[in-house]
Design a protein around this motif. Structure first.
Motif, PDB file in Angstrom:
ATOM      1  N   VAL A 291       0.842  -1.203   0.000  1.00  0.00           N
ATOM      2  CA  VAL A 291       0.000   0.000   0.000  1.00  0.00           C
ATOM      3  C   VAL A 291       0.875   1.249   0.000  1.00  0.00           C
ATOM      4  O   VAL A 291       0.569   2.231  -0.691  1.00  0.00           O
ATOM      5  CB  VAL A 291      -0.950  -0.004   1.214  1.00  0.00           C
ATOM      6  CG1 VAL A 291      -1.696   1.326   1.319  1.00  0.00           C
ATOM      7  CG2 VAL A 291      -1.944  -1.155   1.105  1.00  0.00           C
ATOM      8  N   HIS A 292       1.964   1.223   0.765  1.00  0.00           N
ATOM      9  CA  HIS A 292       2.846   2.389   0.818  1.00  0.00           C
ATOM     10  C   HIS A 292       3.450   2.673  -0.559  1.00  0.00           C
ATOM     11  O   HIS A 292       3.492   3.828  -1.006  1.00  0.00           O
ATOM     12  CB  HIS A 292       3.964   2.149   1.839  1.00  0.00           C
ATOM     13  CG  HIS A 292       4.964   3.265   1.915  1.00  0.00           C
ATOM     14  ND1 HIS A 292       4.671   4.493   2.462  1.00  0.00           N
ATOM     15  CD2 HIS A 292       6.254   3.350   1.483  1.00  0.00           C
ATOM     16  CE1 HIS A 292       5.725   5.280   2.384  1.00  0.00           C
ATOM     17  NE2 HIS A 292       6.700   4.611   1.792  1.00  0.00           N
ATOM     18  N   ARG A 293       3.920   1.626  -1.252  1.00  0.00           N
ATOM     19  CA  ARG A 293       4.493   1.816  -2.579  1.00  0.00           C
ATOM     20  C   ARG A 293       3.455   2.371  -3.543  1.00  0.00           C
ATOM     21  O   ARG A 293       3.739   3.268  -4.345  1.00  0.00           O
ATOM     22  CB  ARG A 293       5.048   0.485  -3.112  1.00  0.00           C
ATOM     23  CG  ARG A 293       6.340   0.066  -2.436  1.00  0.00           C
ATOM     24  CD  ARG A 293       6.983  -1.103  -3.173  1.00  0.00           C
ATOM     25  NE  ARG A 293       6.199  -2.316  -3.055  1.00  0.00           N
ATOM     26  CZ  ARG A 293       5.625  -2.926  -4.078  1.00  0.00           C
ATOM     27  NH1 ARG A 293       5.718  -2.426  -5.296  1.00  0.00           N
ATOM     28  NH2 ARG A 293       4.953  -4.049  -3.891  1.00  0.00           N
ATOM     29  N   ALA A 294       2.243   1.831  -3.466  1.00  0.00           N
ATOM     30  CA  ALA A 294       1.179   2.308  -4.353  1.00  0.00           C
ATOM     31  C   ALA A 294       0.821   3.753  -4.048  1.00  0.00           C
ATOM     32  O   ALA A 294       0.591   4.564  -4.955  1.00  0.00           O
ATOM     33  CB  ALA A 294      -0.058   1.413  -4.223  1.00  0.00           C
ATOM     34  N   ASP A 295       0.784   4.095  -2.763  1.00  0.00           N
ATOM     35  CA  ASP A 295       0.454   5.462  -2.359  1.00  0.00           C
ATOM     36  C   ASP A 295       1.486   6.449  -2.905  1.00  0.00           C
ATOM     37  O   ASP A 295       1.137   7.503  -3.457  1.00  0.00           O
ATOM     38  CB  ASP A 295       0.395   5.535  -0.834  1.00  0.00           C
ATOM     39  CG  ASP A 295       0.032   6.931  -0.342  1.00  0.00           C
ATOM     40  OD1 ASP A 295      -0.913   7.520  -0.882  1.00  0.00           O
ATOM     41  OD2 ASP A 295       0.699   7.421   0.580  1.00  0.00           O
ATOM     42  N   GLN A 296       2.763   6.129  -2.761  1.00  0.00           N
ATOM     43  CA  GLN A 296       3.814   7.024  -3.249  1.00  0.00           C
ATOM     44  C   GLN A 296       3.735   7.189  -4.759  1.00  0.00           C
ATOM     45  O   GLN A 296       3.881   8.298  -5.296  1.00  0.00           O
ATOM     46  CB  GLN A 296       5.187   6.471  -2.846  1.00  0.00           C
ATOM     47  CG  GLN A 296       5.437   6.454  -1.340  1.00  0.00           C
ATOM     48  CD  GLN A 296       5.359   7.841  -0.727  1.00  0.00           C
ATOM     49  OE1 GLN A 296       5.995   8.770  -1.196  1.00  0.00           O
ATOM     50  NE2 GLN A 296       4.560   7.979   0.315  1.00  0.00           N
ATOM     51  N   ALA A 297       3.505   6.090  -5.455  1.00  0.00           N
ATOM     52  CA  ALA A 297       3.426   6.163  -6.915  1.00  0.00           C
ATOM     53  C   ALA A 297       2.210   6.972  -7.362  1.00  0.00           C
ATOM     54  O   ALA A 297       2.287   7.770  -8.306  1.00  0.00           O
ATOM     55  CB  ALA A 297       3.379   4.755  -7.506  1.00  0.00           C
ATOM     56  N   SER A 357      -3.856   1.049 -13.179  1.00  0.00           N
ATOM     57  CA  SER A 357      -5.282   1.397 -13.281  1.00  0.00           C
ATOM     58  C   SER A 357      -5.519   2.841 -12.863  1.00  0.00           C
ATOM     59  O   SER A 357      -6.310   3.562 -13.481  1.00  0.00           O
ATOM     60  CB  SER A 357      -6.113   0.458 -12.403  1.00  0.00           C
ATOM     61  OG  SER A 357      -5.989  -0.876 -12.832  1.00  0.00           O
ATOM     62  N   PHE A 358      -4.818   3.278 -11.808  1.00  0.00           N
ATOM     63  CA  PHE A 358      -4.984   4.657 -11.352  1.00  0.00           C
ATOM     64  C   PHE A 358      -4.500   5.641 -12.412  1.00  0.00           C
ATOM     65  O   PHE A 358      -5.137   6.674 -12.640  1.00  0.00           O
ATOM     66  CB  PHE A 358      -4.221   4.875 -10.042  1.00  0.00           C
ATOM     67  CG  PHE A 358      -4.311   6.281  -9.520  1.00  0.00           C
ATOM     68  CD1 PHE A 358      -5.464   6.732  -8.898  1.00  0.00           C
ATOM     69  CD2 PHE A 358      -3.247   7.159  -9.660  1.00  0.00           C
ATOM     70  CE1 PHE A 358      -5.564   8.038  -8.432  1.00  0.00           C
ATOM     71  CE2 PHE A 358      -3.334   8.459  -9.197  1.00  0.00           C
ATOM     72  CZ  PHE A 358      -4.494   8.892  -8.578  1.00  0.00           C
ATOM     73  N   GLN A 359      -3.381   5.327 -13.051  1.00  0.00           N
ATOM     74  CA  GLN A 359      -2.862   6.186 -14.116  1.00  0.00           C
ATOM     75  C   GLN A 359      -3.904   6.365 -15.212  1.00  0.00           C
ATOM     76  O   GLN A 359      -4.141   7.480 -15.710  1.00  0.00           O
ATOM     77  CB  GLN A 359      -1.590   5.573 -14.702  1.00  0.00           C
ATOM     78  CG  GLN A 359      -1.027   6.307 -15.900  1.00  0.00           C
ATOM     79  CD  GLN A 359      -0.300   7.573 -15.509  1.00  0.00           C
ATOM     80  OE1 GLN A 359       0.749   7.524 -14.880  1.00  0.00           O
ATOM     81  NE2 GLN A 359      -0.854   8.718 -15.865  1.00  0.00           N
ATOM     82  N   HIS A 360      -4.558   5.258 -15.584  1.00  0.00           N
ATOM     83  CA  HIS A 360      -5.580   5.303 -16.630  1.00  0.00           C
ATOM     84  C   HIS A 360      -6.771   6.167 -16.207  1.00  0.00           C
ATOM     85  O   HIS A 360      -7.242   7.022 -16.978  1.00  0.00           O
ATOM     86  CB  HIS A 360      -6.034   3.881 -16.956  1.00  0.00           C
ATOM     87  CG  HIS A 360      -7.153   3.804 -17.955  1.00  0.00           C
ATOM     88  ND1 HIS A 360      -6.966   4.036 -19.301  1.00  0.00           N
ATOM     89  CD2 HIS A 360      -8.481   3.536 -17.791  1.00  0.00           C
ATOM     90  CE1 HIS A 360      -8.121   3.907 -19.928  1.00  0.00           C
ATOM     91  NE2 HIS A 360      -9.056   3.608 -19.043  1.00  0.00           N
ATOM     92  N   GLU A 361      -7.254   5.947 -14.968  1.00  0.00           N
ATOM     93  CA  GLU A 361      -8.414   6.704 -14.489  1.00  0.00           C
ATOM     94  C   GLU A 361      -8.069   8.179 -14.311  1.00  0.00           C
ATOM     95  O   GLU A 361      -8.898   9.056 -14.592  1.00  0.00           O
ATOM     96  CB  GLU A 361      -8.915   6.106 -13.172  1.00  0.00           C
ATOM     97  CG  GLU A 361      -9.517   4.717 -13.299  1.00  0.00           C
ATOM     98  CD  GLU A 361     -10.790   4.716 -14.117  1.00  0.00           C
ATOM     99  OE1 GLU A 361     -11.492   5.754 -14.155  1.00  0.00           O
ATOM    100  OE2 GLU A 361     -11.099   3.689 -14.739  1.00  0.00           O
ATOM    101  N   ALA A 362      -6.841   8.468 -13.841  1.00  0.00           N
ATOM    102  CA  ALA A 362      -6.434   9.862 -13.656  1.00  0.00           C
ATOM    103  C   ALA A 362      -6.395  10.593 -14.993  1.00  0.00           C
ATOM    104  O   ALA A 362      -6.776  11.772 -15.088  1.00  0.00           O
ATOM    105  CB  ALA A 362      -5.062   9.922 -12.976  1.00  0.00           C
TER     106      ALA A 362
END
Length: 372
Positions: A291-297, A357-362
């Motif tokens: 979760v920490h890695r995902a949060d930072q990215a 997925s977040f990159q795509h939605e953003a």
């Protein structure tokens, strides 16, 4: 209907075996089973739950109680927070679900141990009152025990020899939500099974719109993208599962359901004797790191997205709205990651999938502001 379980015994044989076990067992409370109903809103879960409660005593000679989460989790748990207020940790809906499980465990502990049924602390008292009210409406006489004024202690009915199925009626769209119920079954050596109602999204949306208090369409669509069906191949704990057609599923016409329940009743979940504490600790550490890695990215993605929006001359007044929308999106993605992480072996890094997925939605979000 598609079974997500191995070949179950024929219904007459399964019921006969269950009856034989009850006769051999003598007095005392019969076995207790947890049955999880899951699927999209308006897929037909509550209709099936009512049918089970009506038919199980008649068809199989078992007691049945239904616990609808719509009655146990208050609507305000899903409400928006006050403007400027910090998001609660954990979110209100998650805290309410945890309280329901705590109430259920108290009830189960009393059933299997014939001990007083005591409510939780003052902070969870409203949840406990809702749970007790649900029991009373179904004829489970959990009345005050003793005469001490103000005591929050309840006793279960006198020991009964008939099996009792507790049916949990909720969406349970994450496997992690269902796994929590399985863990409860394992802790007390209860029976466990799942009934997943599969129903086309458009049908669920149409049914939902006809309700007196419909959910927003976007809520159901979002859940449809997130929902995780029982996976027999990856999750041995989901062996006792059926995937049902929510368009025409009726317990009266579907003896496979009762057969599944009988098979589960004959095979309660055994307590795990191996040392699981260290495994859980290792899993928690791994999940926190992921979760920490995902949060930072995701933070880096937001920073770059905001820069791109500024370069594209998005108005300052809209930049604030864009930032809020992206941060809300990030919180949702991270919450999804926390819910699903650590329950099964993943073929790829979950953090990488979430970031992609977040990159795509953003990108989709910022494009709304750029191409207005």
């Amino acid at each position: 209907m598609r079974p997500a379980t191995g070949a179950a015994a024929a219904l007459p044989a399964a019921l006969a075996a269950a009856a034989a076990r009850e006769q051999a067992g003598g007095g005392g409370r019969g076995r207790v089973g947890l049955c999880v109903l899951c699927g999209l809103p308006a897929a037909g879960k509550s209709t099936l739950a009512r049918a089970l409660r009506r038919r199980l005593p008649q068809r199989a000679g078992w007691d049945c109680a239904v616990f609808p989460y719509d009655d146990l989790v208050p609507p305000e748990a899903f409400g928006p927070r006050e403007p400027g207020a910090e998001p609660p940790s954990p979110p209100g809906w998650k805290r309410s679900r945890r309280e329901v499980l705590q109430c259920l465990e108290s009830f189960v502990r009393a059933l299997v141990g014939a001990e007083p049924l005591s409510g939780p602390g003052a902070s969870s008292l409203p949840a406990w009152e809702r749970f007790v009210g649900c029991c009373r409406r179904q004829g489970l006489p959990v009345g005050p025990a003793g005469s001490q004024a103000g005591a929050r202690s309840y006793r279960t009915p006198a020991a009964a020899s008939r099996p009792l199925f507790l049916v949990l009626d909720d969406n349970f769209y994450y496997q992690s939500m269902r796994y929590e119920v399985y863990q409860l079954a394992r802790k007390y050596s209860l029976s466990f099974c799942q009934l997943f109602l599969e129903c086309p999204l458009e049908c669920c949306l149409q049914r939902n719109r006809q309700r007196s208090h419909p959910l927003p369409d976007q809520t159901i669509c979002l859940m449809a993208r997130k929902i995780e069906m029982p996976d027999l191949e990856k999750n041995s704990w989901e062996q006792n599962s059926l995937i049902l057609n929510g368009l025409d599923c009726t317990v009266e016409d579907n003896e496979q359901i009762i057969s599944l329940l009988a098979t589960a009743l004959e095979n309660p979940v055994m307590q795990n004797e191996e040392n699981t504490e260290q495994k859980e600790a290792d899993r928690a550490i791994c999940a926190a790191s992921t979760v920490h890695r995902a949060d930072q990215a995701c933070r880096r993605v937001i920073s770059q997205t905001m820069k791109d929006a500024k370069d594209k001359n998005v108005l300052p007044s809209e930049m604030k709205s864009l930032a809020e929308e992206l941060n809300k999106l990030k919180a949702e993605f991270l919450d999804d990651l926390r819910q699903g992480d650590g329950l099964k072996n993943q073929s790829s890094d979950p953090a990488t999938r979430v970031i992609s997925s977040f990159q795509h939605e953003a990108t989709n979000v910022v494009n709304k502001y750029i191409f207005k």
